[in-house]
Design a protein around this motif. Sequence first.
Motif, PDB file in Angstrom:
ATOM      1  N   VAL A 108     -62.012  -9.378  16.529  1.00 25.71           N
ATOM      2  CA  VAL A 108     -63.067  -8.659  17.223  1.00 25.71           C
ATOM      3  C   VAL A 108     -62.668  -8.314  18.352  1.00 25.71           C
ATOM      4  O   VAL A 108     -61.738  -9.131  19.161  1.00 25.71           O
ATOM      5  CB  VAL A 108     -64.132  -9.718  16.895  1.00 25.71           C
ATOM      6  N   THR A 109     -63.496  -8.018  19.391  1.00 25.90           N
ATOM      7  CA  THR A 109     -63.222  -7.676  20.925  1.00 25.90           C
ATOM      8  C   THR A 109     -63.970  -8.750  21.482  1.00 25.90           C
ATOM      9  O   THR A 109     -64.869  -9.504  20.966  1.00 25.90           O
ATOM     10  CB  THR A 109     -63.831  -6.274  21.181  1.00 25.90           C
ATOM     11  N   ILE A 110     -63.825  -8.824  22.596  1.00 23.81           N
ATOM     12  CA  ILE A 110     -64.304  -9.754  23.551  1.00 23.81           C
ATOM     13  C   ILE A 110     -65.786  -9.385  23.846  1.00 23.81           C
ATOM     14  O   ILE A 110     -66.622 -10.450  24.013  1.00 23.81           O
ATOM     15  CB  ILE A 110     -63.752  -9.884  25.130  1.00 23.81           C
ATOM     16  N   GLY A 111     -66.316  -8.187  23.795  1.00 20.36           N
ATOM     17  CA  GLY A 111     -67.557  -7.740  23.621  1.00 20.36           C
ATOM     18  C   GLY A 111     -68.429  -8.182  22.565  1.00 20.36           C
ATOM     19  O   GLY A 111     -69.353  -8.390  22.593  1.00 20.36           O
ATOM     20  N   GLU A 112     -67.570  -8.066  21.416  1.00 17.93           N
ATOM     21  CA  GLU A 112     -68.444  -8.521  20.211  1.00 17.93           C
ATOM     22  C   GLU A 112     -68.582 -10.214  20.179  1.00 17.93           C
ATOM     23  O   GLU A 112     -69.446 -10.604  19.906  1.00 17.93           O
ATOM     24  CB  GLU A 112     -67.552  -8.253  18.915  1.00 17.93           C
TER      25      GLU A 112
END
Length: 267
Positions: free
Chosen positions: A112-116
Motif C-alpha cells: 500500500v502507499t503511505i497515504g493509504e
Amino acid sequence: MELITELDDAYTNAAYIPGGDDYPDRWAQAAQMWRTREAHDDHARLDLPYGQGERERFDLFLPEGAPEGLVVFVHGGYWMKFDRSYWSHLAAGPVARGWAVAMPSYDLCPRVTIGEITAQIARAIDVAAGVVDGPLVLAGHSAGGHLVSRMLEPGLLDKDVAARLRKVVPISPVTDLRPLMRTSMRDDLRLSEESAVVDSPVLMAARLEVPVTVWVGADERPAFLDQARWLAEAWEAGHVEAEGRHHFDVIEPLEIGDSGLVEALIG
C-alpha cells in the motif's frame, strides 16, 4: 542509481547504534511478556478489528478501574516493517497512570502507499476511541510519528473523535518525505514528487489546534534531529531532545509511568 541513494546513510539507524540489530528481538520478547501478563490479569483486549484487512487490528490495554482516557501508539519501521506485537510493553507507563492504550497494526509498503496507511490509522483511532471514553492522546515513533502528525489534518478523523484530542507527541518522526526521494527506499515507499509533498506533515496547509510536543533523542542521526526540528519550527510546537537517547531507545521511557515522556503525553 546515485541520485536515489545519496541519502541512504543519513536515514540509516541500526548501523550507528551499538547492538542495533538486536533491538527487534528484544522488543518482541518484552512485548510478549507484557501481553501475557496483561491478558492473564484480564487487562488486555487483543486482535480487535478496525477494518476488514488481516493487519487492520489493534490491541487494547486497560488499567485498573475506569480509564482516564485513551493513548493510541503507532509503531514505526519506515512504513515497511513490524506490527503491533513488537511494542506492547510500551503501554506500561500510561497504563500505570490510569490510561488505556491502543496499539494498531497497519498494512505495509509497498503493498500500500503511505497515504493509504494514513487513512488506516485514522480508522483505527476512530474505532479505538469508540471503545474508550474520555480524552485522546496520540503518540507514534519514527514512521509512526509521521502518521500521528498527519492525524491533525482536518477531516481525517471523525469530528467527534478529533474534538477529544488533547495532545499529539510525534517521537523521532519523519516529517518531510521529500528527502526520502533521494534514498533507495523511494520505490518501496511508492513515493512520487506529489505524494512526498501531500503526505508530509511539515507541509500541511492546515491542522487542528491541538498541543504538540515533538520528542527526539539527542544522540540520533542528524537527519532525524533535523526532521524533528523542522516540524517543531513549522508548527511552533514543543520540542524535546532527550539526553543520551538514540533512535531505538528513545521510546523506552514509555514503560515508566513517571518518565518525562509519559508526562509529556498525559501530564
